[in-house]
Design a protein around this motif. Structure first.
Motif, PDB file in Angstrom:
ATOM      1  N   ALA A  49      77.510   1.233  68.256  1.00 25.52           N
ATOM      2  CA  ALA A  49      78.575   0.539  67.529  1.00 25.52           C
ATOM      3  C   ALA A  49      79.678  -0.031  68.354  1.00 25.52           C
ATOM      4  CB  ALA A  49      79.050   1.312  66.309  1.00 25.52           C
ATOM      5  N   TRP A  50      79.707  -1.583  68.556  1.00 28.93           N
ATOM      6  CA  TRP A  50      80.802  -2.048  69.164  1.00 28.93           C
ATOM      7  C   TRP A  50      81.975  -2.091  68.171  1.00 28.93           C
ATOM      8  CZ3 TRP A  50      77.760  -6.950  70.908  1.00 28.93           C
ATOM      9  CH2 TRP A  50      76.762  -6.572  71.929  1.00 28.93           C
ATOM     10  N   LYS A  51      81.664  -2.254  67.005  1.00 29.87           N
ATOM     11  CA  LYS A  51      82.926  -2.477  65.937  1.00 29.87           C
ATOM     12  C   LYS A  51      82.130  -1.795  64.730  1.00 29.87           C
ATOM     13  CE  LYS A  51      85.360  -6.555  67.402  1.00 29.87           C
ATOM     14  NZ  LYS A  51      86.228  -5.930  67.423  1.00 29.87           N
ATOM     15  N   PRO A  52      83.117  -1.177  63.887  1.00 35.30           N
ATOM     16  CA  PRO A  52      82.584  -0.412  62.611  1.00 35.30           C
ATOM     17  C   PRO A  52      82.254  -1.392  61.781  1.00 35.30           C
ATOM     18  CG  PRO A  52      85.053  -0.102  62.847  1.00 35.30           C
ATOM     19  CD  PRO A  52      84.646  -0.704  64.021  1.00 35.30           C
ATOM     20  N   MET A  53      81.414  -1.092  60.647  1.00 36.25           N
ATOM     21  CA  MET A  53      81.006  -2.021  59.622  1.00 36.25           C
ATOM     22  C   MET A  53      82.165  -2.262  58.829  1.00 36.25           C
ATOM     23  SD  MET A  53      78.720   0.164  56.763  1.00 36.25           S
ATOM     24  CE  MET A  53      79.448   1.427  55.921  1.00 36.25           C
ATOM     25  N   ASP A  54      83.256  -1.684  58.746  1.00 32.04           N
ATOM     26  CA  ASP A  54      84.565  -1.802  57.954  1.00 32.04           C
ATOM     27  C   ASP A  54      85.197  -3.101  58.219  1.00 32.04           C
ATOM     28  OD1 ASP A  54      83.952   0.531  56.489  1.00 32.04           O
ATOM     29  OD2 ASP A  54      85.640   1.631  57.724  1.00 32.04           O
ATOM     30  N   ALA A  55      84.928  -3.570  59.619  1.00 34.99           N
ATOM     31  CA  ALA A  55      85.256  -4.959  60.085  1.00 34.99           C
ATOM     32  C   ALA A  55      84.955  -5.870  59.219  1.00 34.99           C
ATOM     33  CB  ALA A  55      85.059  -5.094  61.604  1.00 34.99           C
ATOM     34  N   LEU A  56      83.860  -5.979  58.640  1.00 34.76           N
ATOM     35  CA  LEU A  56      83.123  -6.951  57.763  1.00 34.76           C
ATOM     36  C   LEU A  56      83.169  -6.795  56.400  1.00 34.76           C
ATOM     37  CD1 LEU A  56      79.848  -7.890  59.730  1.00 34.76           C
ATOM     38  CD2 LEU A  56      82.054  -8.643  60.014  1.00 34.76           C
ATOM     39  N   VAL A  58      84.232  -6.694  52.633  1.00 33.51           N
ATOM     40  CA  VAL A  58      85.114  -7.421  52.035  1.00 33.51           C
ATOM     41  C   VAL A  58      84.904  -7.298  50.312  1.00 33.51           C
ATOM     42  CG1 VAL A  58      85.934  -9.051  53.722  1.00 33.51           C
ATOM     43  CG2 VAL A  58      84.368  -9.659  52.180  1.00 33.51           C
ATOM     44  N   PHE A  59      85.785  -7.426  49.633  1.00 34.02           N
ATOM     45  CA  PHE A  59      85.528  -7.104  48.138  1.00 34.02           C
ATOM     46  C   PHE A  59      86.032  -8.277  47.512  1.00 34.02           C
ATOM     47  CE2 PHE A  59      85.825  -2.710  49.668  1.00 34.02           C
ATOM     48  CZ  PHE A  59      84.612  -2.462  48.948  1.00 34.02           C
ATOM     49  N   GLY A  60      85.300  -9.358  47.376  1.00 34.76           N
ATOM     50  CA  GLY A  60      85.639 -10.555  46.689  1.00 34.76           C
ATOM     51  C   GLY A  60      86.385 -11.825  47.459  1.00 34.76           C
ATOM     52  N   TYR A  61      86.526 -12.826  46.978  1.00 34.41           N
ATOM     53  CA  TYR A  61      87.015 -14.142  47.739  1.00 34.41           C
ATOM     54  C   TYR A  61      88.486 -13.707  47.978  1.00 34.41           C
ATOM     55  CZ  TYR A  61      83.233 -16.485  45.529  1.00 34.41           C
ATOM     56  OH  TYR A  61      81.802 -16.871  45.083  1.00 34.41           O
ATOM     57  N   VAL A  62      89.346 -13.381  47.276  1.00 31.66           N
ATOM     58  CA  VAL A  62      90.665 -12.934  47.695  1.00 31.66           C
ATOM     59  C   VAL A  62      90.880 -11.917  48.981  1.00 31.66           C
ATOM     60  CG1 VAL A  62      93.100 -11.954  47.037  1.00 31.66           C
ATOM     61  CG2 VAL A  62      91.618 -13.306  45.337  1.00 31.66           C
ATOM     62  N   ASP A  63      90.099 -10.833  48.744  1.00 31.14           N
ATOM     63  CA  ASP A  63      90.255  -9.946  50.115  1.00 31.14           C
ATOM     64  C   ASP A  63      89.571 -10.680  51.314  1.00 31.14           C
ATOM     65  OD1 ASP A  63      90.530  -7.422  51.388  1.00 31.14           O
ATOM     66  OD2 ASP A  63      88.557  -6.870  50.973  1.00 31.14           O
ATOM     67  N   ALA A  64      88.550 -11.661  51.089  1.00 36.78           N
ATOM     68  CA  ALA A  64      88.100 -12.338  52.271  1.00 36.78           C
ATOM     69  C   ALA A  64      89.385 -13.203  52.939  1.00 36.78           C
ATOM     70  CB  ALA A  64      86.773 -13.156  51.755  1.00 36.78           C
ATOM     71  N   LEU A  65      89.929 -13.828  52.102  1.00 38.71           N
ATOM     72  CA  LEU A  65      90.923 -15.042  52.521  1.00 38.71           C
ATOM     73  C   LEU A  65      92.013 -13.988  53.298  1.00 38.71           C
ATOM     74  CD1 LEU A  65      91.319 -17.152  49.700  1.00 38.71           C
ATOM     75  CD2 LEU A  65      90.230 -17.914  51.663  1.00 38.71           C
ATOM     76  N   ARG A  67      91.533 -11.186  54.741  1.00 35.37           N
ATOM     77  CA  ARG A  67      91.070 -10.619  56.299  1.00 35.37           C
ATOM     78  C   ARG A  67      90.291 -11.693  57.247  1.00 35.37           C
ATOM     79  NH1 ARG A  67      87.661  -5.279  55.326  1.00 35.37           N
ATOM     80  NH2 ARG A  67      88.114  -5.297  57.491  1.00 35.37           N
ATOM     81  N   MET A  68      90.536 -13.144  56.819  1.00 37.88           N
ATOM     82  CA  MET A  68      89.886 -14.097  57.587  1.00 37.88           C
ATOM     83  C   MET A  68      90.125 -13.729  59.054  1.00 37.88           C
ATOM     84  SD  MET A  68      87.660 -16.411  57.361  1.00 37.88           S
ATOM     85  CE  MET A  68      87.485 -16.537  55.793  1.00 37.88           C
ATOM     86  N   PRO A  96      75.308 -12.630  54.734  1.00 36.90           N
ATOM     87  CA  PRO A  96      74.835 -13.678  55.031  1.00 36.90           C
ATOM     88  C   PRO A  96      75.931 -14.552  55.482  1.00 36.90           C
ATOM     89  CG  PRO A  96      74.743 -13.624  52.710  1.00 36.90           C
ATOM     90  CD  PRO A  96      75.295 -12.209  53.029  1.00 36.90           C
ATOM     91  N   ASP A  97      77.053 -14.769  55.073  1.00 36.48           N
ATOM     92  CA  ASP A  97      78.045 -15.682  55.367  1.00 36.48           C
ATOM     93  C   ASP A  97      78.470 -15.341  56.875  1.00 36.48           C
ATOM     94  OD1 ASP A  97      78.302 -16.786  52.830  1.00 36.48           O
ATOM     95  OD2 ASP A  97      79.911 -15.348  52.279  1.00 36.48           O
ATOM     96  N   PHE A  98      78.214 -14.124  57.403  1.00 34.72           N
ATOM     97  CA  PHE A  98      78.790 -13.717  58.689  1.00 34.72           C
ATOM     98  C   PHE A  98      77.380 -14.046  59.397  1.00 34.72           C
ATOM     99  CE2 PHE A  98      79.167 -10.986  62.265  1.00 34.72           C
ATOM    100  CZ  PHE A  98      80.424 -11.092  62.615  1.00 34.72           C
ATOM    101  N   ASN A  99      76.296 -13.532  59.153  1.00 29.29           N
ATOM    102  CA  ASN A  99      75.119 -13.131  59.882  1.00 29.29           C
ATOM    103  C   ASN A  99      74.512 -14.739  60.004  1.00 29.29           C
ATOM    104  OD1 ASN A  99      74.976 -10.645  60.973  1.00 29.29           O
ATOM    105  ND2 ASN A  99      74.433  -9.862  58.762  1.00 29.29           N
TER     106      ASN A  99
END
Length: 418
Positions: A49-56, A58-65, A67-68, A96-99
């Motif tokens: 693991a280069w980075k933990p999956m916690d780095a990606l 998110v819970f919903g649109y607000v959280d995504a914004l 953590r952008m 999918p948004d990331f990958n």
């Protein structure tokens, strides 16, 4: 020379799926190296693991914004590493948004890309197929009906089955689950599953608890079990339980290390209820499974938030009532992002989507009143003929989803790397 596989999994469910794939790849190449972004289940299979999956996560649109900045930093970091030192193949698991963005860049640079778990284009935003066609060399899908969609659109695809179908027993053992949880074997038991996100607990929790209060008036001996994914969700639910008390309610938390990564015996064609699957199920200890699985197996019926839990409940052959409620703001944001007011298909719950029928009721938004939820749950709890019919339909779904997923996925991935 060993096979180098880049991987990104951004959620716990993706971590479990990826761990099974890694095990399958290692059978083909014992010196293979899988690296990138992942979680603890992947690490147990030797993932770097280069980075933990916690780095990606998110819970919903607000959280995504919120953590952008961190999401963008993570994206550019791994993209730079893989473009400068290309893997033999890249595998994006869900997210999918990331990958898909990452896969597009890698594919254009000559790296074969495999995407596991197709976005639900059959329900929302079908136009994403254009991005998928550009970014993905080969798609691995969980559901049989998805194959025709990707074939029609010219995207190479392999149906690999759903890993949960290998793990969850074809014939659940309600008695054993109740013994483990300390539940009366003769009690009537309802599982309440309002979701794993804070927003879901907030919006569905009160409705579910009020429905349970109505049911208790019909059956004062009703037992209510509520699995909680972590202490934070339990604390939030406990606040609601204090407002809407249910004397017979028990909150069930994870007590052991969640690792339902059994090694199934080789699949025997045409023998879905044979010894191979029974052995796989028998090798799972109750304390190692998700608490929700134990609760569903012990229950007579399930009142559940729409999501993966509905598929799990179907694999446990339990009649259920599916519900979901979005806040007005979240509903507007979802409609804005998708350009749709509702899915293309008439169903929301995965069991109904797979059956192409309303096998179990769906009570959404304004229809999700405590009274309506209680009435539908009472039928699920008390109508034995209905429960048998539902179980038969869910057994058919289980059989259609059960494949040797690690082997099928590994074969497709290794083939892309050649």
């Amino acid at each position: 020379m060993s096979l180098r596989v880049g991987m990104v999994a951004g959620e716990p469910s993706g971590d479990l799926l990826a761990a099974r794939i890694i095990r399958g790849i290692s059978r083909h190449d014992t010196q293979s190296l899988c690296q990138g972004i992942g979680g603890p289940a992947m690490a147990k299979q030797g993932f770097e693991a280069w980075k933990p999956m916690d780095a990606l996560t998110v819970f919903g649109y607000v959280d995504a914004l919120k953590r952008m900045p961190n999401l963008l930093s993570t994206y550019f970091n791994v993209k730079k590493r893989w473009l400068s030192d290309k893997p033999d193949v890249f595998v994006g698991i869900d997210a999918p948004d990331f990958n898909l963005r990452l896969e597009l860049q890698l594919k254009q640079a000559g790296v074969p890309t495999v995407h596991f778990v197709g976005p639900s284009i059959w329900a929302w935003r079908y136009e994403r197929i254009n991005k998928i066609r550009q970014a993905v060399s080969h798609m691995l899908v969980l559901f049989p009906f998805e194959v025709e969609i990707y074939q029609k659109e010219g995207v190479p695809v392999t149906y690999v089955g759903h890993p949960l179908a290998e793990i969850i027993p074809m014939q659940p053992d309600k008695t054993a689950a109740r013994r483990y949880l300390g539940v009366d074997p003769n009690a009537r038991v309802l599982a309440l599953m309002p979701g794993s996100r804070a927003s879901e607990i907030k919006l569905l929790g009160p409705r579910f608890l009020q429905a349970a209060q109505i049911l208790l008036k019909q059956d004062p001996d009703l037992q209510v079990l509520v699995p909680m994914v972590n202490p934070a969700r339990r604390k939030e639910f406990q606040v609601l339980l204090d407002q809407y008390p249910i004397p017979s309610c028990r909150i069930i938390e994870q007590t052991g290390e969640q690792s339902p990564l059994v090694t199934p015996a080789p699949l025997q064609t045409g023998s879905f209820q044979g010894q191979a699957q029974e052995n796989a199920a028998a090798s799972i200890d109750f304390k190692e499974r998700p608490a929700a699985w134990n609760v569903m197996e012990a229950a007579d019926a399930v009142l559940v938030a729409s999501g993966t839990a509905t598929l799990e409940a179907a694999l446990f052959k339990r009649p259920m009532v599916i519900s979901y409620v979005l806040s007005p703001m979240m509903k507007r944001m979802m409609e804005w992002k998708s350009g749709q007011a509702r899915p293309y298909v008439p169903w929301v719950g995965l069991p109904n989507v797979l059956a192409r029928d309303f096998v179990v009721p769906e009570l959404l938004q304004d229809d999700a009143t405590p009274q309506a939820l209680a009435e539908a749950s009472w039928k699920a709890l008390t109508d034995a003929s209905y429960a048998r019919q539902v179980s038969e339909r869910f057994t058919q779904i289980h059989e259609s989803l059960w494949r040797n997923t690690p082997e099928l996925a590994a074969q497709a991935i290794v083939q892309q790397a050649r």
